[in-house]
Scaffold this motif. Sequence first.
Motif, short mmCIF file in Angstrom:
data_model
loop_
_atom_site.label_atom_id
_atom_site.label_comp_id
_atom_site.label_asym_id
_atom_site.label_seq_id
_atom_site.Cartn_x
_atom_site.Cartn_y
_atom_site.Cartn_z
N GLU A 1 -7.66 3.06 5.91
CA GLU A 1 -7.11 3.43 7.21
C GLU A 1 -5.58 3.33 7.20
O GLU A 1 -4.90 4.18 7.76
N ILE A 2 -5.07 2.29 6.58
CA ILE A 2 -3.61 2.12 6.50
C ILE A 2 -3.01 3.27 5.69
O ILE A 2 -2.02 3.88 6.10
N ILE A 3 -3.61 3.57 4.56
CA ILE A 3 -3.12 4.66 3.71
C ILE A 3 -3.18 5.99 4.45
O ILE A 3 -2.26 6.79 4.39
N SER A 4 -4.26 6.21 5.20
CA SER A 4 -4.41 7.45 5.97
C SER A 4 -3.28 7.59 6.99
O SER A 4 -2.69 8.66 7.14
N VAL A 5 -2.97 6.51 7.72
CA VAL A 5 -1.90 6.54 8.70
C VAL A 5 -0.57 6.80 8.01
O VAL A 5 0.24 7.61 8.48
N LEU A 6 -0.32 6.14 6.89
CA LEU A 6 0.93 6.36 6.15
C LEU A 6 1.05 7.81 5.68
O LEU A 6 2.11 8.41 5.77
N GLN A 7 -0.06 8.37 5.21
CA GLN A 7 -0.04 9.76 4.74
C GLN A 7 0.22 10.72 5.90
O GLN A 7 0.98 11.66 5.76
N GLU A 8 -0.44 10.50 7.02
CA GLU A 8 -0.23 11.37 8.18
C GLU A 8 1.20 11.29 8.66
O GLU A 8 1.80 12.30 9.02
N THR A 9 1.76 10.11 8.67
CA THR A 9 3.14 9.92 9.11
C THR A 9 4.11 10.55 8.13
O THR A 9 5.13 11.11 8.52
N LEU B 1 0.83 -1.21 0.00
CA LEU B 1 0.00 0.00 0.00
C LEU B 1 0.86 1.26 0.00
O LEU B 1 0.53 2.25 -0.65
N PHE B 2 2.00 1.21 0.70
CA PHE B 2 2.92 2.35 0.68
C PHE B 2 3.44 2.59 -0.73
O PHE B 2 3.51 3.71 -1.20
N SER C 1 10.49 11.93 5.70
CA SER C 1 9.63 11.19 4.77
C SER C 1 9.21 9.89 5.44
O SER C 1 9.80 9.47 6.44
N ILE C 2 8.22 9.22 4.90
CA ILE C 2 7.76 7.95 5.46
C ILE C 2 8.90 6.93 5.43
O ILE C 2 9.06 6.13 6.34
N GLU C 3 9.73 6.99 4.40
CA GLU C 3 10.87 6.06 4.31
C GLU C 3 11.84 6.28 5.46
O GLU C 3 12.30 5.33 6.09
#
Length: 147
Positions: free
Chosen positions: A96-104, A62-63, A112-114
Amino acid sequence: LLDSEDKSLESAVVKVINPDEQCDGSLELQASSSSLVLKEILQEAPELITQQLAYLLRGSILFKCMSLEAGKITDHQEKVLSILEEKFPDLPPREEIISVLQETQFKPQGESIEEVMLKDLKEISDGEIKVAISTVYMTLEVRGHLM
């Protein structure tokens, strides 16, 4: 090729999966490494996929989709995600997973998320499978939606 510090693991390598060899050259159709690994496990040894491994691989896929233009999911990625979601119906919804990844990804520290995922990277192994796990910090409000 393995780095010199990992040479002792060479005898344990059973297959090398190269995403660059799996695509037709267009970025749009390039599969993520995680989806290629998941496809291989599903074909060769589906019993190895635990719920924890499903969480890890699904989040990684998803990331990758999130980082592509307009969040496109390829047919290949959709297929392996659907198989995981059928096998483990308790997985949180993709949104929900995508939302958490975007917020992070947009944390005030500018990481960055990475960078966030690599900061607290841990690896575990049972001798046959090696799994990498990262801690991603989020608000209790967001965490409550994932439970």
